[in-house]
Design a protein around this motif. Structure first.
Motif, PDB file in Angstrom:
ATOM      1  N   GLY A  26       0.812  -1.222   0.000  1.00 54.84           N
ATOM      2  CA  GLY A  26       0.000   0.000   0.000  1.00 54.84           C
ATOM      3  C   GLY A  26       0.838   1.262   0.000  1.00 54.84           C
ATOM      4  N   THR A  27       1.935   1.224   0.775  1.00 50.81           N
ATOM      5  CA  THR A  27       2.816   2.397   0.811  1.00 50.81           C
ATOM      6  C   THR A  27       3.453   2.653  -0.542  1.00 50.81           C
ATOM      7  N   ILE A  28       3.913   1.572  -1.198  1.00 47.46           N
ATOM      8  CA  ILE A  28       4.517   1.736  -2.538  1.00 47.46           C
ATOM      9  C   ILE A  28       3.489   2.267  -3.537  1.00 47.46           C
ATOM     10  N   THR A  29       2.250   1.778  -3.437  1.00 43.20           N
ATOM     11  CA  THR A  29       1.185   2.253  -4.343  1.00 43.20           C
ATOM     12  C   THR A  29       0.904   3.734  -4.143  1.00 43.20           C
ATOM     13  N   LEU A  30       0.811   4.171  -2.895  1.00 41.91           N
ATOM     14  CA  LEU A  30       0.559   5.589  -2.614  1.00 41.91           C
ATOM     15  C   LEU A  30       1.698   6.461  -3.111  1.00 41.91           C
ATOM     16  N   ILE A  31       2.944   5.981  -2.914  1.00 47.05           N
ATOM     17  CA  ILE A  31       4.084   6.767  -3.393  1.00 47.05           C
ATOM     18  C   ILE A  31       4.072   6.876  -4.919  1.00 47.05           C
ATOM     19  N   VAL A  36       3.052  10.044  -9.835  1.00 42.50           N
ATOM     20  CA  VAL A  36       2.376  10.225 -11.129  1.00 42.50           C
ATOM     21  C   VAL A  36       1.608  11.543 -11.150  1.00 42.50           C
ATOM     22  N   ARG A  37       0.902  11.852 -10.065  1.00 40.23           N
ATOM     23  CA  ARG A  37       0.146  13.109 -10.014  1.00 40.23           C
ATOM     24  C   ARG A  37       1.071  14.316 -10.055  1.00 40.23           C
ATOM     25  N   ALA A  38       2.212  14.208  -9.380  1.00 45.69           N
ATOM     26  CA  ALA A  38       3.160  15.324  -9.407  1.00 45.69           C
ATOM     27  C   ALA A  38       3.731  15.537 -10.802  1.00 45.69           C
ATOM     28  N   ILE A  39       4.006  14.429 -11.494  1.00 42.17           N
ATOM     29  CA  ILE A  39       4.538  14.563 -12.857  1.00 42.17           C
ATOM     30  C   ILE A  39       3.495  15.159 -13.790  1.00 42.17           C
TER      31      ILE A  39
END
Length: 503
Positions: A26-31, A36-39
């Motif tokens: 879950g942590t890897i997915t959130l990161i 992706v949103r930041a890019i």
């Protein structure tokens, strides 16, 4: 902890291992989602700017190779670490100036101007010129030219495109305010003007016709033409198309007239800009405007009578036109009514310039024998009796000449009745008659004057109005709207409905 130990621990304790794995996933997915949103939120420049920046970076690296060799052979930097730190100083300065020039260009841009790179832009081209020296020093004339063009020169051009292309794409109509751009635009405009192509939106055929027209004007303005000149003039006229095109012929004649009369330009009178011209006075008020302003303040009937006194020979239609011209809009019927009202109380109009009335001869004595209690001779006795009503058209006394019975004296015997009432003012009479008619109309029961079908429609509307307005009777405004009648008819219908409801 090694992989085998981690696997053994996961087998020995499955539940904690599952919880830890789920949390890690879950942590890897959130990161990843946040990255992706930041890019996606980053506003990247257009593709053309990115490609230009990549090409400029490669050309800068190409130039850095010449600087690396130049630092070792010409500058004495034999130490590897020393060269690694200092060889690319010019290239880094070129990159820094390019970035600062782009920022300065974006900061100074407006809606109609693309901005200027400022001092960083000038420094970038100076550094580019300095970087050309190592290229020729290391590779000679031919190789140095290749190194110089592909390296620093191309890097400078691509950095210039990379910093300015984005702003041009956002505002294509914006003009660059840099010194090279301004010089380039001025040279381009002067060259186009010299070639006769300064006027835009012209086809090649129109440019040819305009040039031929100018040549024909130049040849036609000469005082003398030889055979060769006449042939050139005929060819220019044929090429200009002035014989078949009216606009081209008009332009040719205007230019020729201006060129032939150029000497008269020296004697054309002009107003000196150093002498102050007097301010013209305001136009005075016209008699028509003053008279119209006074007439508009009066009653229309009085205005008509006043205009009639100034134009006694004008008829009703002409008087109506005159009043309308003065700003008092009246109809021909109103004009005729005003004229008749003005004549009711007017006396006979006697022209003072007419000759005096002739003396009357005495009547024969036998005429007076049948008159009872006749006065002495040479008199005429009239028996006058009052009438119940005198017609308006005969109220004004008229001049009567007893031509058939000539008398020198005229006496009238009036019965001893009360004197008749004086004739009232015509305007007051019109207003009194209108008031009496309104009072007589109001005394008549209004229900009798309302047609049956109109009253039936009104009862339907009244019932609907009472149903939707808590039992209140229908208003006059609703009757006017529903029956499409005027105010008097609506009042009659309202009174008729009230009488039926009380009965």
């Amino acid at each position: 902890m090694t992989a085998d130990q981690l696997t053994a621990w996961a087998v020995a304790t499955p539940w904690p291992a599952a919880i830890l794995g789920t949390a890690t996933l879950g942590t890897i997915t959130l990161i990843a989602w946040g990255a992706v949103r930041a890019i996606r939120a980053i506003r990247f420049p257009p593709a053309a700017v990115l490609v230009a920046a990549a090409g400029a970076l490669v050309c800068t690296t190409y130039s850095a190779d010449a600087s690396w060799r130049f630092a070792e052979h010409r500058l004495g930097m034999s130490n590897f670490s020393e060269r690694a730190v200092m060889f690319a100083a010019a290239e880094l300065a070129l990159l820094a100036c390019a970035v600062m020039a782009r920022a300065n260009k974006a900061a100074t841009a407006t809606d109609d101007k693309a901005g200027t790179p400022g001092v960083p832009g000038i420094l970038m081209w100076i550094i580019t010129g300095v970087l050309v020296i190592p290229c020729y020093a290391e590779s000679g004339l031919v190789g140095g030219t290749v190194r110089a063009v592909i390296g620093p020169v191309m890097a400078g051009l691509l950095w210039h495109l990379a910093m300015g292309l984005e702003i041009r794409l956002v505002r294509p109509e914006a003009l660059s305010t840099g010194l090279p751009a301004m010089i380039g635009r001025e040279l381009r405009e002067r060259l186009l003007s010299h070639l006769g192509m300064a006027t835009r939106n012209r086809t090649a055929a129109q440019i040819t016709r305009d040039r031929a027209t100018a040549r024909a004007v130049r040849l036609g303005a000469r005082r003398w033409l030889g055979p060769w000149g006449r042939a050139r003039l005929a060819a220019a006229l044929a090429r200009s198309g002035a014989a078949t095109d009216g606009e081209q012929r008009h332009a040719l004649m205007q230019q020729l007239a201006g060129r032939r009369s150029a000497d008269q330009l020296r004697t054309v009178p002009v107003v000196s800009p150093w002498v102050q011209q007097p301010v013209p006075e305001a136009y005075p008020r016209t008699p028509l405007g003053v008279t119209g302003e006074q007439l508009r303040r009066m009653d229309p009937i009085d205005a008509i009578l006043l205009v009639h006194r100034a134009n006694p020979a004008a008829g009703p239609a002409e008087l109506a036109a005159l009043c309308t011209e003065y700003g008092v809009p009246v109809t021909e019927a109103q004009t005729g009514l005003a004229l008749r009202a003005g004549q009711w109380g007017a006396g006979p109009v006697i022209d003072p310039s007419a000759p005096e009335r002739p003396e009357l001869n005495a009547a024969p004595e036998s005429v007076l024998d049948d008159v009872p209690e006749a006065p002495p001779a040479k008199t005429l006795v009239l028996d006058l009796a009052d009438m119940p009503e005198v017609h308006p058209e005969v109220r004004a006394p008229e001049l009567v000449l007893t031509a058939a019975r000539t008398r020198t004296e005229v006496h009238a015997r009036v019965p001893d009745d009360p004197a008749p009432e004086p004739i009232e003012d015509p305007l007051a009479f019109i207003r009194r008659r209108a008031r009496e008619e309104r009072e007589a109309t109001s005394q008549v029961p209004r229900s009798t004057a309302v047609p049956a079908d109109l009253l039936a429609r009104a009862r339907v509307l009244d019932a609907e109005y009472r149903r939707t307005h808590d039992g209140r009777p229908i208003s006059i405004r609703a009757l006017k709207t529903g029956l499409r009648v005027g105010q008097p008819r609506a009042e009659q219908v309202r009174d008729a409905l009230a009488e039926r409801s009380t009965s």
